[in-house]
Each structure stands twice: as structure tokens, then as C-alpha cells.
Design an enzyme around this catalytic site. Structure first.
Site, short mmCIF file in Angstrom:
data_model
loop_
_atom_site.label_atom_id
_atom_site.label_comp_id
_atom_site.label_asym_id
_atom_site.label_seq_id
_atom_site.Cartn_x
_atom_site.Cartn_y
_atom_site.Cartn_z
N ALA A 102 0.73 -1.37 -0.12
CA ALA A 102 0.02 -0.10 -0.04
C ALA A 102 0.82 1.45 0.16
O ALA A 102 0.19 2.39 0.15
CB ALA A 102 -0.97 -0.10 1.20
N TYR A 123 6.53 -14.29 -14.19
CA TYR A 123 5.52 -13.32 -13.59
C TYR A 123 4.08 -13.82 -14.20
O TYR A 123 2.99 -13.75 -13.36
CB TYR A 123 5.55 -11.82 -14.41
CG TYR A 123 4.60 -10.95 -14.15
CD1 TYR A 123 4.29 -10.41 -12.62
CD2 TYR A 123 3.43 -10.54 -14.96
CE1 TYR A 123 3.36 -9.60 -12.17
CE2 TYR A 123 2.69 -9.63 -14.72
CZ TYR A 123 2.46 -9.08 -13.29
OH TYR A 123 1.52 -8.10 -13.13
N SER A 180 -3.67 -10.50 -13.37
CA SER A 180 -3.21 -9.40 -14.42
C SER A 180 -3.53 -10.25 -15.82
O SER A 180 -3.70 -11.52 -15.68
CB SER A 180 -1.66 -9.53 -14.58
OG SER A 180 -1.11 -9.02 -15.58
#
Length: 298
Positions: free
Chosen positions: A28, A170, A144
Site C-alpha cells: 500500500a 510473472y 493480471s
């Protein structure tokens, strides 16, 4: 909390009041995680910023509205994950598994896992299982579009036998995020829990994830980003939608525009591998062994 599907396009101003709610957000301190924090804290939630770089997050928090606190968490170190979970002894409505790394050179986490798989998936897997008895509403995990071209080899998640490519590693971790959400929801349902597991993706957003692409590709990504990518504030909308709207468990939220690269948040589809329940169960079993954590309910 109500769903606005079928109504006018959803935007930040549609965020319902979050007064009295507690939200934990990993990563965050910057990027989409910081924008998510800004929106939820501004709507009245108390946001726990779970971050690796505590000083940076505290500087960012000084400019945020509402109620926030910063706590240390390094998802690439399971000892840090355990310390965070052990120290958090109060209920939280929402856990947002947002933090992640992308396209980093081949390396290992503190526990010896390939960096993308260990940070993006295993760190969040362990964190969720350890915190789940204190989560009252939902777990939102960020994936993603890279999952669509990815494969997950449960016999070689650390790329010991395969030729390592950062982009493929990834993608594998983002596929793992969706499979984790699928299996987590199955287990929650079986346990009779009202907690929901959901996933979201930001589309093509201008974030710090391009910093590991190398100087030339980073310049290309930056130039392309100015033309085609949406802002971090727009990129956090799918996360906010998944965190606050009345959606079915295992729902996946992303931008509604062409190619899911940008646009207002809506429910989106996922690749065939991300719907594979057998693969999801196998990943869960492997992750339990690697992290020495287990589903704590039922």
C-alpha cells in the site's frame, strides 16, 4: 454493499461509505495499492498499510485522508509474513492481496522460492491462511492479463528445469493468483463460511512494475504508457469494485474497455487454465507444503 452491474458505469464517486470497516492492503505504500488506500480511507475505512518499505509508506500516509496505520510486511520472507499475522490480533473486514513484483531478474526469496512465485503467490497464500480466522467479509487478490498466456508447472514452479524468462515467471504467478482465488472460494463454500474470495486486475496502468524491464524497454513502456495506459487512480477501480460490491465468490473484475486494458470496472473472463479446478487443487496442496500453512476453517 450493492452491485451496480447493469447500471451506469461505475466510478470512484460510487464507492459506498466504508465507515467502521478495517481493510488490510499489501503493497500500500505506492502505485495502485496507495491509490486503493486513498480511496478506502477517504470513504471512512481504517486502512492497514502492510508494506516492506515502512518509512516510504509513512511519508505517503501523511498525505492521505482518513485513518491509516503502517505495519511491516515482506511477502518474500515467510518469517515476516508470520510475524505480521501473529501481531494482527483484531478483526478485519477485507484483505486485499495487492503487492507484487514483475519482470525481475532471476532471484530467490528468503525461503529459496523463485521471486515472482514466492512473492506474488506464496507470500499471499500464507498471509491469507494465517489471517483468515480474523477476516469477516472478503479476500481480494490482484491478478493480471498476463495470466492468459501463462502456464503453471507444478513439478517445476521455481524454473529449475525450464529456461527462465522473467515475463513467463510473472505470468505464472498471476495465473497462480487466480487459481488460488478459485480454490479458496471452493474451500470457503465447503466450510460454510460467508467470507468471499474474489480477484481483480488493473488492466494497463502506469505503475512502478516496469522498472525492472531495463533502460530501453522502460523508456518504451513509459512512452507507451502516456498514450495507452490509464492512471493508477483509474487502475485501482477494479480493486475497489471487487472490495465493495455485492459479487459472487470467485468473481473476477477488470476494466471493461477493449482488451481489458482500460475502462470502468466490470466482471471479466479468465483463461482456461485459470478455470482448471484440478490444477487449482494441486497448486493449493503444493503451496501448503511449501509454506507450512493450511486452510484454517472447517
Amino acid at each position: 454493499m450493492t452491485s451496480s452491474l447493469g447500471a451506469a458505469p461505475w466510478a470512484a464517486e460510487n464507492l459506498p461509505a466504508q465507515t467502521g470497516r478495517t481493510v488490510i492492503i499489501t503493497g500500500a505504500g505506492g502505485g495502485i495499492g496507495l491509490e486503493t488506500t486513498r480511496a478506502l480511507a477517504g470513504a471512512g475505512a481504517h486502512v492497514v498499510m502492510a508494506v516492506r518499505d515502512v518509512p516510504r509508506a509513512r511519508r505517503a500516509a501523511a498525505d492521505l485522508p482518513g485513518s491509516t496505520e503502517v505495519l511491516p510486511l515482506d511477502l518474500a520472507d515467510l518469517a515476516s509474513v508470520r510475524r505480521f499475522a501473529a501481531s494482527f490480533d483484531r478483526p478485519a473486514d477485507i484483505l486485499i492481496n495487492n503487492a507484487g513484483v514483475a519482470n525481475v531478474p532471476r532471484d530467490r526469496t528468503a525461503d529459496g522460492f523463485e521471486t515472482h512465485f514466492g512473492t506474488n503467490h506464496l507470500g499471499h497464500f500464507a498471509l491469507t491462511n494465517l489471517l483468515l480466522p480474523r477476516i469477516t467479509d472478503r479476500v481480494v487478490t490482484i491478478s493480471s492479463n498476463a495470466h492468459r498466456h501463462a502456464t503453471l508447472d507444478l513439478s517445476d514452479p521455481g524454473w529449475e528445469r525450464r529456461r527462465y524468462r522473467a515475463s513467463a515467471a510473472y505470468g505464472q504467478s498471476k495465473l497462480a493468483n487466480l487459481l488460488f482465488t478459485l480454490e479458496l472460494q471452493r474451500r470457503l463454500t465447503r466450510a460454510g463460511s460467508a467470507v468471499r474470495a474474489l480477484a481483480a486486475h488493473p488492466g494497463a496502468a502506469r505503475t512502478g512494475l516496469n522498472r525492472h524491464l531495463g533502460p530501453v524497454m522502460s523508456l518504451v513502456a513509459t512512452a507507451a504508457g502516456r498514450l495507452m495506459m490509464q492512471s493508477e487512480a483509474a487502475g485501482c477501480l477494479p480493486t475497489l469494485f471487487a472490495a465493495t460490491q455485492d459479487l459472487a465468490g470467485a468473481s473476477y473484475v477488470g476494466p471493461g474497455g477493449r482488451g481489458e486494458r482500460r475502462g470502468r470496472p466490470t466482471l471479466v473472463g479468465r483463461g482456461a487454465a485459470a478455470r482448471d479446478e484440478v490444477l487449482a487443487a494441486g497448486l493449493w496442496e503444493l503451496s501448503e507444503r511449501l509454506t507450512d500453512t493450511a486452510f484454517p476453517l472447517g
